[in-house]
Motif scaffolding. Structure first.
Motif, PDB file in Angstrom:
ATOM      1  N   TYR A  54       0.843  -1.180   0.000  1.00  0.00           N
ATOM      2  CA  TYR A  54       0.000   0.000   0.000  1.00  0.00           C
ATOM      3  C   TYR A  54       0.886   1.240   0.000  1.00  0.00           C
ATOM      4  CZ  TYR A  54      -3.813  -3.051   1.526  1.00  0.00           C
ATOM      5  OH  TYR A  54      -4.752  -4.044   1.619  1.00  0.00           O
ATOM      6  N   HIS A  97     -13.396  -2.787   7.647  1.00  0.00           N
ATOM      7  CA  HIS A  97     -12.302  -2.805   8.625  1.00  0.00           C
ATOM      8  C   HIS A  97     -12.175  -1.441   9.284  1.00  0.00           C
ATOM      9  CE1 HIS A  97     -10.315  -6.517   6.844  1.00  0.00           C
ATOM     10  NE2 HIS A  97     -11.133  -6.164   5.870  1.00  0.00           N
ATOM     11  N   LYS A 134      -1.112  13.273   2.162  1.00  0.00           N
ATOM     12  CA  LYS A 134      -2.377  13.572   2.829  1.00  0.00           C
ATOM     13  C   LYS A 134      -2.857  12.395   3.670  1.00  0.00           C
ATOM     14  CE  LYS A 134      -3.932  16.907  -0.600  1.00  0.00           C
ATOM     15  NZ  LYS A 134      -4.974  17.292  -1.561  1.00  0.00           N
ATOM     16  N   LYS A 135      -1.992  11.430   3.847  1.00  0.00           N
ATOM     17  CA  LYS A 135      -2.271  10.251   4.696  1.00  0.00           C
ATOM     18  C   LYS A 135      -3.289   9.303   4.096  1.00  0.00           C
ATOM     19  CE  LYS A 135       0.331  11.774   8.072  1.00  0.00           C
ATOM     20  NZ  LYS A 135       1.613  11.115   8.395  1.00  0.00           N
ATOM     21  N   PHE A 136      -3.542   9.439   2.784  1.00  0.00           N
ATOM     22  CA  PHE A 136      -4.526   8.582   2.142  1.00  0.00           C
ATOM     23  C   PHE A 136      -3.861   7.303   1.659  1.00  0.00           C
ATOM     24  CE2 PHE A 136      -8.616   7.821   0.687  1.00  0.00           C
ATOM     25  CZ  PHE A 136      -8.626   7.422  -0.641  1.00  0.00           C
ATOM     26  N   LEU A 137      -4.428   6.165   2.052  1.00  0.00           N
ATOM     27  CA  LEU A 137      -3.875   4.868   1.702  1.00  0.00           C
ATOM     28  C   LEU A 137      -4.507   4.329   0.422  1.00  0.00           C
ATOM     29  CD1 LEU A 137      -3.842   3.197   5.202  1.00  0.00           C
ATOM     30  CD2 LEU A 137      -1.917   3.101   3.644  1.00  0.00           C
ATOM     31  N   LYS A 138      -3.670   3.754  -0.449  1.00  0.00           N
ATOM     32  CA  LYS A 138      -4.191   3.104  -1.646  1.00  0.00           C
ATOM     33  C   LYS A 138      -3.426   1.820  -1.899  1.00  0.00           C
ATOM     34  CE  LYS A 138      -5.693   4.951  -5.327  1.00  0.00           C
ATOM     35  NZ  LYS A 138      -5.862   5.645  -6.619  1.00  0.00           N
ATOM     36  N   ILE A 139      -4.133   0.811  -2.340  1.00  0.00           N
ATOM     37  CA  ILE A 139      -3.460  -0.440  -2.642  1.00  0.00           C
ATOM     38  C   ILE A 139      -2.684  -0.303  -3.945  1.00  0.00           C
ATOM     39  CG2 ILE A 139      -5.405  -1.447  -3.916  1.00  0.00           C
ATOM     40  CD1 ILE A 139      -4.476  -4.147  -2.516  1.00  0.00           C
ATOM     41  N   THR A 144     -14.051  -3.757   1.875  1.00  0.00           N
ATOM     42  CA  THR A 144     -13.740  -4.716   0.815  1.00  0.00           C
ATOM     43  C   THR A 144     -15.050  -5.098   0.142  1.00  0.00           C
ATOM     44  OG1 THR A 144     -13.793  -6.460   2.479  1.00  0.00           O
ATOM     45  CG2 THR A 144     -11.651  -5.712   1.760  1.00  0.00           C
ATOM     46  N   ILE A 184      -8.969   4.812  10.646  1.00  0.00           N
ATOM     47  CA  ILE A 184      -9.250   4.669   9.216  1.00  0.00           C
ATOM     48  C   ILE A 184     -10.256   3.542   9.020  1.00  0.00           C
ATOM     49  CG2 ILE A 184      -8.249   4.191   6.938  1.00  0.00           C
ATOM     50  CD1 ILE A 184      -5.490   4.995   8.192  1.00  0.00           C
ATOM     51  N   LEU A 204      -9.157   0.572  11.258  1.00  0.00           N
ATOM     52  CA  LEU A 204      -7.716   0.528  11.496  1.00  0.00           C
ATOM     53  C   LEU A 204      -7.320   1.715  12.360  1.00  0.00           C
ATOM     54  CD1 LEU A 204      -6.674  -0.037   7.765  1.00  0.00           C
ATOM     55  CD2 LEU A 204      -7.084  -1.813   9.467  1.00  0.00           C
ATOM     56  N   ILE A 215      -6.150  -8.108   8.330  1.00  0.00           N
ATOM     57  CA  ILE A 215      -4.925  -7.733   7.623  1.00  0.00           C
ATOM     58  C   ILE A 215      -3.919  -7.206   8.636  1.00  0.00           C
ATOM     59  CG2 ILE A 215      -3.944  -6.159   5.914  1.00  0.00           C
ATOM     60  CD1 ILE A 215      -6.511  -6.402   4.357  1.00  0.00           C
ATOM     61  N   LEU A 255      -8.875  -3.531  -0.628  1.00  0.00           N
ATOM     62  CA  LEU A 255      -9.424  -2.599   0.356  1.00  0.00           C
ATOM     63  C   LEU A 255      -9.527  -1.213  -0.247  1.00  0.00           C
ATOM     64  CD1 LEU A 255      -7.522  -3.357   3.704  1.00  0.00           C
ATOM     65  CD2 LEU A 255      -9.950  -3.614   3.307  1.00  0.00           C
ATOM     66  N   PHE A 262      -0.341  -5.229   9.193  1.00  0.00           N
ATOM     67  CA  PHE A 262       0.504  -4.275   8.494  1.00  0.00           C
ATOM     68  C   PHE A 262       1.912  -4.256   9.072  1.00  0.00           C
ATOM     69  CE2 PHE A 262      -2.396  -1.843   5.796  1.00  0.00           C
ATOM     70  CZ  PHE A 262      -3.625  -2.228   6.288  1.00  0.00           C
ATOM     71  N   PHE A 317      -9.983   2.619   1.115  1.00  0.00           N
ATOM     72  CA  PHE A 317      -9.818   3.297   2.397  1.00  0.00           C
ATOM     73  C   PHE A 317     -10.563   4.617   2.447  1.00  0.00           C
ATOM     74  CE2 PHE A 317      -6.467   0.674   4.198  1.00  0.00           C
ATOM     75  CZ  PHE A 317      -5.924   0.071   3.088  1.00  0.00           C
ATOM     76  N   GLY A 318     -11.032   4.968   3.636  1.00  0.00           N
ATOM     77  CA  GLY A 318     -11.462   6.323   3.905  1.00  0.00           C
ATOM     78  C   GLY A 318     -10.242   7.187   4.142  1.00  0.00           C
ATOM     79  N   GLU A 319     -10.472   8.487   4.276  1.00  0.00           N
ATOM     80  CA  GLU A 319      -9.347   9.420   4.403  1.00  0.00           C
ATOM     81  C   GLU A 319      -8.816   9.524   5.824  1.00  0.00           C
ATOM     82  OE1 GLU A 319     -10.387  12.213   0.563  1.00  0.00           O
ATOM     83  OE2 GLU A 319     -10.048  13.132   2.508  1.00  0.00           O
ATOM     84  N   ASN A 331     -14.995   9.960  -2.952  1.00  0.00           N
ATOM     85  CA  ASN A 331     -14.429   8.704  -2.528  1.00  0.00           C
ATOM     86  C   ASN A 331     -15.532   7.705  -2.224  1.00  0.00           C
ATOM     87  OD1 ASN A 331     -12.295   7.054  -1.886  1.00  0.00           O
ATOM     88  ND2 ASN A 331     -12.157   7.747   0.228  1.00  0.00           N
ATOM     89  N   SER A 349     -12.465 -11.602   1.798  1.00  0.00           N
ATOM     90  CA  SER A 349     -12.495 -10.313   2.484  1.00  0.00           C
ATOM     91  C   SER A 349     -12.711 -10.440   3.974  1.00  0.00           C
ATOM     92  CB  SER A 349     -13.591  -9.445   1.876  1.00  0.00           C
ATOM     93  OG  SER A 349     -14.822 -10.151   1.893  1.00  0.00           O
ATOM     94  N   GLN A 396      -3.915   4.139  13.240  1.00  0.00           N
ATOM     95  CA  GLN A 396      -2.538   4.498  12.888  1.00  0.00           C
ATOM     96  C   GLN A 396      -2.018   5.489  13.915  1.00  0.00           C
ATOM     97  OE1 GLN A 396      -1.809   6.284   8.999  1.00  0.00           O
ATOM     98  NE2 GLN A 396       0.270   5.477   8.996  1.00  0.00           N
TER      99      GLN A 396
END
Lengths: 114, 108
Positions: free
Chosen positions: A35, B33, A40-45, B90, B86, B35, A103, B96, A105, B98-100, B2, A99, B37
């Motif tokens: 990922y 999910h 901006k702290k946005f996660l993407k696979i 799925t 976060i 999460l 998960i 996944l 990390f 994700f939200g911001e 989003n 799903s 951080q």
């Protein structure tokens, strides 16, 4: 023992260089992921592998190439690094591709391209 | 827009307060999910749910499939709860979305 470990944690490199981030999981999971978390702290696979086979390949420049020598390892190689590649890269793993699996990390690898 | 939206983006609370973070999604999902951080950057999975409600210590997660909405509640909040929360959905397989994230700060 860290379940998902990635190295290096911090990496500062110049534009144009080629670098690798390594990831290993000791959970016996079949599925591993990369990922990207932007500024901006946005996660993407980016990628997902199941039993060493690529199953998710998002729209990522082909300068990024994942390599899975075995199901416990998924390394990320980046060629010709660009400023925009600066981000935090997270490796993760889960048991199987359904799903309904938790998960796990890694701690993240902070990549800065200068 | 989003596919997974969280609110609020930022939340400041006093120690002891009850906290709610909301997550709405626009796609059909098979699991959601939550999460966490921490400032150091590591990401920990708190909950994975596909229906109903789950509880772990002071944390409670609920999901309403019909309304496409999930909430994360923290009871008796503590400064150590300060983190980014976060939600991620799925819709099939292992992908996944994700939200911001919601930045939570709990002051002593």
């Amino acid at each position: 023992d860290t379940a998902v470990s990635q190295t290096p944690k911090y990496l500062v490199t110049q534009m144009g260089n080629d670098k690798s981030i390594k990831c290993e999981q000791n959970l016996g999971h079949d599925t591993m992921y990369w990922y990207k978390q932007d500024s901006k702290k946005f996660l993407k696979i980016m990628f997902s592998y199941n039993n060493k086979e690529l199953i998710i390949n998002e729209t990522v420049p082909n300068r990024f190439s994942p390599k899975s020598p075995d199901k416990a390892h998924l390394n990320l190689h980046i060629n010709s690094l660009e400023l925009g590649d600066s981000a935090v890269y997270f490796c993760a793993s889960s048991q199987g591709v359904t799903s309904g699996n938790t998960i796990y990390f890694g701690e993240g690898s902070w990549l800065t391209v200068v | 827009k989003n596919e997974v939206e969280q609110s609020p983006q930022n939340l400041t609370a006093q120690e002891g307060e009850f906290i709610t973070i909301n997550c709405s999604y626009s796609v059909g999902i098979s699991a959601l999910h939550w999460l966490q951080q921490h400032p150091g950057g590591g990401i920990v999975s708190l909950f994975m749910l596909s229906s109903g409600k789950k509880k772990h210590g002071r944390l409670i997660a609920t999901i309403n499939i019909q309304e496409k909405h999930s909430s994360l509640h923290i009871t008796a909040s503590h400064p150590r709860d300060s983190a980014v929360y976060i939600c991620a959905a799925t819709s099939g397989g292992s992908r996944l979305t994700f939200g911001e994230g919601t930045q939570l700060t709990v002051n002593p």
